[in-house]
Design a protein around this motif. Structure first.
Motif, PDB file in Angstrom:
ATOM      1  N   LEU A   6       0.798  -1.173   0.022  1.00  0.00           N
ATOM      2  CA  LEU A   6      -0.100   0.038   0.150  1.00  0.00           C
ATOM      3  C   LEU A   6       0.798   1.312  -0.140  1.00  0.00           C
ATOM      4  O   LEU A   6       0.650   2.305  -0.692  1.00  0.00           O
ATOM      5  CB  LEU A   6      -0.911  -0.140   1.267  1.00  0.00           C
ATOM      6  CG  LEU A   6      -1.752   1.085   1.441  1.00  0.00           C
ATOM      7  CD1 LEU A   6      -2.840   1.403   0.242  1.00  0.00           C
ATOM      8  CD2 LEU A   6      -2.472   0.940   2.892  1.00  0.00           C
TER       9      LEU A   6
ATOM     10  N   LYS B  83      -0.765  12.734   5.234  1.00  0.00           N
ATOM     11  CA  LYS B  83      -1.703  12.487   6.347  1.00  0.00           C
ATOM     12  C   LYS B  83      -2.210  10.961   6.444  1.00  0.00           C
ATOM     13  O   LYS B  83      -2.435  10.475   5.323  1.00  0.00           O
ATOM     14  CB  LYS B  83      -2.745  13.588   6.228  1.00  0.00           C
ATOM     15  CG  LYS B  83      -2.258  14.902   6.210  1.00  0.00           C
ATOM     16  CD  LYS B  83      -3.622  15.812   6.260  1.00  0.00           C
ATOM     17  CE  LYS B  83      -2.951  17.359   6.322  1.00  0.00           C
ATOM     18  NZ  LYS B  83      -4.131  18.297   6.144  1.00  0.00           N
ATOM     19  N   ASP B  84      -2.493  10.624   7.535  1.00  0.00           N
ATOM     20  CA  ASP B  84      -3.132   9.435   7.873  1.00  0.00           C
ATOM     21  C   ASP B  84      -4.670   9.533   7.429  1.00  0.00           C
ATOM     22  O   ASP B  84      -5.398  10.260   7.785  1.00  0.00           O
ATOM     23  CB  ASP B  84      -3.044   8.800   9.527  1.00  0.00           C
ATOM     24  CG  ASP B  84      -3.481   7.601   9.519  1.00  0.00           C
ATOM     25  OD1 ASP B  84      -2.240   6.852   9.808  1.00  0.00           O
ATOM     26  OD2 ASP B  84      -4.347   6.966   9.325  1.00  0.00           O
ATOM     27  N   ILE B  85      -4.964   8.509   6.602  1.00  0.00           N
ATOM     28  CA  ILE B  85      -6.373   8.463   6.175  1.00  0.00           C
ATOM     29  C   ILE B  85      -7.519   8.173   7.449  1.00  0.00           C
ATOM     30  O   ILE B  85      -8.480   8.624   7.142  1.00  0.00           O
ATOM     31  CB  ILE B  85      -6.560   7.300   5.151  1.00  0.00           C
ATOM     32  CG1 ILE B  85      -7.751   7.511   4.189  1.00  0.00           C
ATOM     33  CG2 ILE B  85      -6.919   5.992   5.821  1.00  0.00           C
ATOM     34  CD1 ILE B  85      -7.943   6.511   2.844  1.00  0.00           C
TER      35      ILE B  85
ATOM     36  N   ASN C 158       4.680   0.943  15.210  1.00  0.00           N
ATOM     37  CA  ASN C 158       4.252  -0.367  15.509  1.00  0.00           C
ATOM     38  C   ASN C 158       4.711  -1.578  14.820  1.00  0.00           C
ATOM     39  O   ASN C 158       4.955  -1.181  13.519  1.00  0.00           O
ATOM     40  CB  ASN C 158       2.334  -0.450  15.005  1.00  0.00           C
ATOM     41  CG  ASN C 158       1.508   0.641  15.987  1.00  0.00           C
ATOM     42  OD1 ASN C 158       2.190   0.988  17.085  1.00  0.00           O
ATOM     43  ND2 ASN C 158       0.538   1.304  15.109  1.00  0.00           N
TER      44      ASN C 158
ATOM     45  N   SER D 179      -0.468  -2.736  10.910  1.00  0.00           N
ATOM     46  CA  SER D 179      -1.180  -3.106   9.840  1.00  0.00           C
ATOM     47  C   SER D 179      -0.690  -2.909   8.346  1.00  0.00           C
ATOM     48  O   SER D 179      -1.388  -3.710   7.356  1.00  0.00           O
ATOM     49  CB  SER D 179      -2.730  -2.264   9.766  1.00  0.00           C
ATOM     50  OG  SER D 179      -2.464  -1.103   9.767  1.00  0.00           O
ATOM     51  N   VAL D 180       0.120  -2.208   8.224  1.00  0.00           N
ATOM     52  CA  VAL D 180       0.816  -1.974   6.713  1.00  0.00           C
ATOM     53  C   VAL D 180       2.395  -2.134   7.056  1.00  0.00           C
ATOM     54  O   VAL D 180       3.045  -1.642   7.696  1.00  0.00           O
ATOM     55  CB  VAL D 180       0.608  -0.648   6.282  1.00  0.00           C
ATOM     56  CG1 VAL D 180       1.302  -0.468   4.944  1.00  0.00           C
ATOM     57  CG2 VAL D 180      -0.784  -0.351   6.244  1.00  0.00           C
TER      58      VAL D 180
ATOM     59  N   HIS E 167       7.007   2.753   9.130  1.00  0.00           N
ATOM     60  CA  HIS E 167       6.335   4.054   8.880  1.00  0.00           C
ATOM     61  C   HIS E 167       6.459   4.507  10.358  1.00  0.00           C
ATOM     62  O   HIS E 167       6.320   3.734  11.530  1.00  0.00           O
ATOM     63  CB  HIS E 167       5.066   3.910   8.448  1.00  0.00           C
ATOM     64  CG  HIS E 167       4.122   2.988   9.026  1.00  0.00           C
ATOM     65  ND1 HIS E 167       4.014   1.859   8.702  1.00  0.00           N
ATOM     66  CD2 HIS E 167       2.882   3.261  10.104  1.00  0.00           C
ATOM     67  CE1 HIS E 167       3.028   0.875   9.193  1.00  0.00           C
ATOM     68  NE2 HIS E 167       2.658   1.858  10.009  1.00  0.00           N
TER      69      HIS E 167
ATOM     70  N   HIS F 129       4.330   7.163  12.921  1.00  0.00           N
ATOM     71  CA  HIS F 129       3.199   8.087  13.099  1.00  0.00           C
ATOM     72  C   HIS F 129       3.694   9.311  13.856  1.00  0.00           C
ATOM     73  O   HIS F 129       4.427   9.186  14.860  1.00  0.00           O
ATOM     74  CB  HIS F 129       2.336   7.097  13.932  1.00  0.00           C
ATOM     75  CG  HIS F 129       1.560   6.183  13.497  1.00  0.00           C
ATOM     76  ND1 HIS F 129       0.452   6.166  13.016  1.00  0.00           N
ATOM     77  CD2 HIS F 129       2.075   4.829  13.309  1.00  0.00           C
ATOM     78  CE1 HIS F 129       0.118   4.806  12.662  1.00  0.00           C
ATOM     79  NE2 HIS F 129       1.156   4.088  12.756  1.00  0.00           N
TER      80      HIS F 129
END
Ligand code: 5GP
Ligand code: ZN
Length: 113
Positions: free
Chosen positions: A4, A28-30, A86, A94-95, A99, A101
């Motif tokens: 993704l 930006k986080d969706i 994470n 989850s991805v 990354h 945050h």
């Protein structure tokens, strides 16, 4: 590879970019969990923290070196923010593209989890 965030980097999936250079992208986080919620990623695919090695660690240093500038762009540099990454199932990653945050723009929970 079906990733993704690689698709976001290529522009195949649109995103709201807040900072970009040759090596990293911040967008930006969706599904924002705070009034400011941005993700910073390396453009080179690294699956997660467990895949950081002495060979690719320079990009992690680069990301952290850019965080003061990116948080200034987001106007949270003075007020403060939290950096979260994470990892794996229990970390609720989850991805599977490394990354970080950036959360801020409001007083965050004193509880880390
Ligand atoms: P993780 O749960 O792996 O730590 O973080 C992945 C983050 O990616 C989540 O906060 C989620 O909201 C965000 N996300 C998932 N899909 C998309 C998308 O298509 N675009 C954007 N901008 N963020 C996404
Ligand atoms: Zn990727």
């Amino acid at each position: 590879m079906d990733c993704l965030f690689c698709s976001i980097i290529s522009g195949e999936i649109p995103s709201t970019k807040v900072y970009e250079d040759d090596e990293i992208l911040a967008f930006k986080d969706i599904n924002p969990l705070a009034s400011v919620h941005v993700l910073i990623i390396p453009k080179k695919h690294i699956s997660g923290i467990n895949e950081i090695t002495s060979e690719n660690a320079e990009i992690v240093a680069k990301i952290f070196t850019k965080i003061p500038e990116i948080t200034r762009i987001l106007s949270v540099n003075e007020s403060g923010y939290r950096v979260v990454s994470n990892c794996g199932k229990d970390g609720c990653q989850s991805v599977n593209h490394l990354h970080f945050h950036i959360l801020g723009g409001e007083k965050l929970s004193e509880k880390m989890c």
